[in-house]
Design a protein around this motif. Sequence first.
Motif, mmCIF file in Angstrom:
data_model
loop_
_atom_site.group_PDB
_atom_site.id
_atom_site.type_symbol
_atom_site.label_atom_id
_atom_site.label_comp_id
_atom_site.label_asym_id
_atom_site.label_seq_id
_atom_site.Cartn_x
_atom_site.Cartn_y
_atom_site.Cartn_z
ATOM 1 N N LYS A 35 26.865 -1.282 61.772
ATOM 2 C CA LYS A 35 25.421 -0.976 61.732
ATOM 3 C C LYS A 35 25.142 -0.573 60.145
ATOM 4 C CE LYS A 35 24.575 -0.204 66.049
ATOM 5 N NZ LYS A 35 23.589 -1.016 66.862
ATOM 6 N N MET A 36 24.042 -0.740 59.588
ATOM 7 C CA MET A 36 23.425 -0.686 58.319
ATOM 8 C C MET A 36 23.690 0.774 57.717
ATOM 9 S SD MET A 36 23.275 -3.598 56.739
ATOM 10 C CE MET A 36 22.188 -3.218 55.063
ATOM 11 N N TRP A 37 23.347 1.557 58.697
ATOM 12 C CA TRP A 37 23.763 3.197 58.297
ATOM 13 C C TRP A 37 25.178 3.345 58.115
ATOM 14 C CZ3 TRP A 37 21.342 3.962 63.642
ATOM 15 C CH2 TRP A 37 22.226 3.889 64.888
ATOM 16 N N ASP A 38 26.126 2.588 58.662
ATOM 17 C CA ASP A 38 27.523 2.722 58.261
ATOM 18 C C ASP A 38 27.805 2.504 56.838
ATOM 19 O OD1 ASP A 38 28.255 3.423 61.020
ATOM 20 O OD2 ASP A 38 28.378 1.462 61.410
ATOM 21 N N VAL A 39 27.113 1.581 56.266
ATOM 22 C CA VAL A 39 27.596 0.895 55.075
ATOM 23 C C VAL A 39 26.343 0.819 53.707
ATOM 24 C CG1 VAL A 39 29.126 -0.798 56.013
ATOM 25 C CG2 VAL A 39 26.764 -1.433 55.867
ATOM 26 N N ALA A 40 25.080 1.245 54.078
ATOM 27 C CA ALA A 40 24.054 1.124 53.121
ATOM 28 C C ALA A 40 23.553 2.507 52.607
ATOM 29 C CB ALA A 40 22.771 0.100 53.752
ATOM 30 N N HIS A 41 23.061 2.381 51.433
ATOM 31 C CA HIS A 41 22.334 3.565 50.771
ATOM 32 C C HIS A 41 21.218 3.761 51.752
ATOM 33 C CE1 HIS A 41 19.872 5.974 48.128
ATOM 34 N NE2 HIS A 41 20.991 5.871 47.344
ATOM 35 N N THR A 50 17.745 2.275 51.404
ATOM 36 C CA THR A 50 17.603 0.652 51.652
ATOM 37 C C THR A 50 17.504 0.171 52.993
ATOM 38 O OG1 THR A 50 19.979 0.401 51.455
ATOM 39 C CG2 THR A 50 18.352 0.485 49.217
ATOM 40 N N ILE A 51 17.867 1.130 53.881
ATOM 41 C CA ILE A 51 18.104 0.670 55.483
ATOM 42 C C ILE A 51 16.860 0.181 55.844
ATOM 43 C CG2 ILE A 51 18.635 1.363 57.747
ATOM 44 C CD1 ILE A 51 20.649 3.327 56.535
ATOM 45 N N LEU A 60 16.862 -3.537 52.534
ATOM 46 C CA LEU A 60 17.852 -4.370 53.335
ATOM 47 C C LEU A 60 17.247 -4.311 54.814
ATOM 48 C CD1 LEU A 60 21.182 -2.999 51.662
ATOM 49 C CD2 LEU A 60 20.113 -5.236 51.587
ATOM 50 N N GLN A 61 16.140 -4.264 55.111
ATOM 51 C CA GLN A 61 15.681 -4.213 56.271
ATOM 52 C C GLN A 61 15.868 -5.498 56.959
ATOM 53 O OE1 GLN A 61 11.465 -3.106 56.799
ATOM 54 N NE2 GLN A 61 11.000 -4.494 54.919
ATOM 55 N N HIS A 62 16.016 -6.406 56.021
ATOM 56 C CA HIS A 62 16.305 -7.847 56.775
ATOM 57 C C HIS A 62 17.648 -8.165 57.469
ATOM 58 C CE1 HIS A 62 18.268 -8.265 52.867
ATOM 59 N NE2 HIS A 62 18.933 -9.342 53.351
ATOM 60 N N VAL A 63 18.365 -7.268 57.213
ATOM 61 C CA VAL A 63 19.670 -7.524 57.884
ATOM 62 C C VAL A 63 19.863 -6.785 59.143
ATOM 63 C CG1 VAL A 63 22.280 -6.844 57.522
ATOM 64 C CG2 VAL A 63 20.952 -6.826 55.615
ATOM 65 N N HIS A 64 20.162 -7.785 60.079
ATOM 66 C CA HIS A 64 20.143 -7.419 61.548
ATOM 67 C C HIS A 64 21.644 -6.901 62.023
ATOM 68 C CE1 HIS A 64 16.095 -8.904 61.802
ATOM 69 N NE2 HIS A 64 16.460 -9.821 61.088
ATOM 70 N N ASP A 65 21.395 -6.085 63.280
ATOM 71 C CA ASP A 65 22.735 -5.603 63.843
ATOM 72 C C ASP A 65 23.692 -6.816 63.996
ATOM 73 O OD1 ASP A 65 22.182 -3.011 64.144
ATOM 74 O OD2 ASP A 65 21.907 -2.888 66.104
ATOM 75 N N ALA A 66 23.407 -8.183 64.503
ATOM 76 C CA ALA A 66 24.265 -9.064 64.878
ATOM 77 C C ALA A 66 24.760 -9.679 63.352
ATOM 78 C CB ALA A 66 23.685 -10.233 65.491
ATOM 79 N N ASP A 67 24.235 -9.571 62.339
ATOM 80 C CA ASP A 67 24.533 -10.167 61.083
ATOM 81 C C ASP A 67 25.629 -9.459 60.497
ATOM 82 O OD1 ASP A 67 22.021 -11.460 61.189
ATOM 83 O OD2 ASP A 67 21.126 -10.160 59.739
ATOM 84 N N CYS A 68 26.584 -10.389 59.629
ATOM 85 C CA CYS A 68 27.690 -9.774 58.786
ATOM 86 C C CYS A 68 27.108 -9.988 57.333
ATOM 87 C CB CYS A 68 28.713 -10.925 59.001
ATOM 88 S SG CYS A 68 30.187 -10.377 57.848
#
Length: 145
Positions: A103-109, A112-113, A117-125
């Motif tokens: 999840k983005m909350w695991d790795v992002a500031h 920016t979530i 970086l809102q364009h990054v979806h759960d299924a994305d790497c």
Amino acid sequence: DIDDTLIDGNESVNHGFQYMKELYDEAAMRFPLHVVTARPREDHGVVMRLLRDRGCCLPPDRLHMLPTDLYGKDLSHVERFKWNTYVNIGKAHGGVVARFGDKMWDVAHVETIHGALQHVHDADCYVFRDPAMKGTVSYKLPGMR
């Protein structure tokens, strides 16, 4: 992170998760590792056994868990918990080399979530280095839809 990062939905290190276990083992020989999970803090002993039984040895004070009273509530609590824990770990060790999670909350500031970086979806790497995180490399693993 634990779920869909170190282990799969069946709490196993199979089906590709064995590679994260290998990375965990290599990193543990070089860096102090911390595991940050949104599982409730009241399950600390259960999660320590789960990790140990899968070969992920970790000192108990390096397993950071969401306060139980926040578990199952608004997801903003998870975002804030993950961010604040990252900041505290960085203070304790003079920085954080890398973050891993599905999840983005695991790795992002935290800022920016829902922004840049809102364009990054759960299924994305998604692998990135956010300048606001002072050198930390973020590895967003593909998550469940």
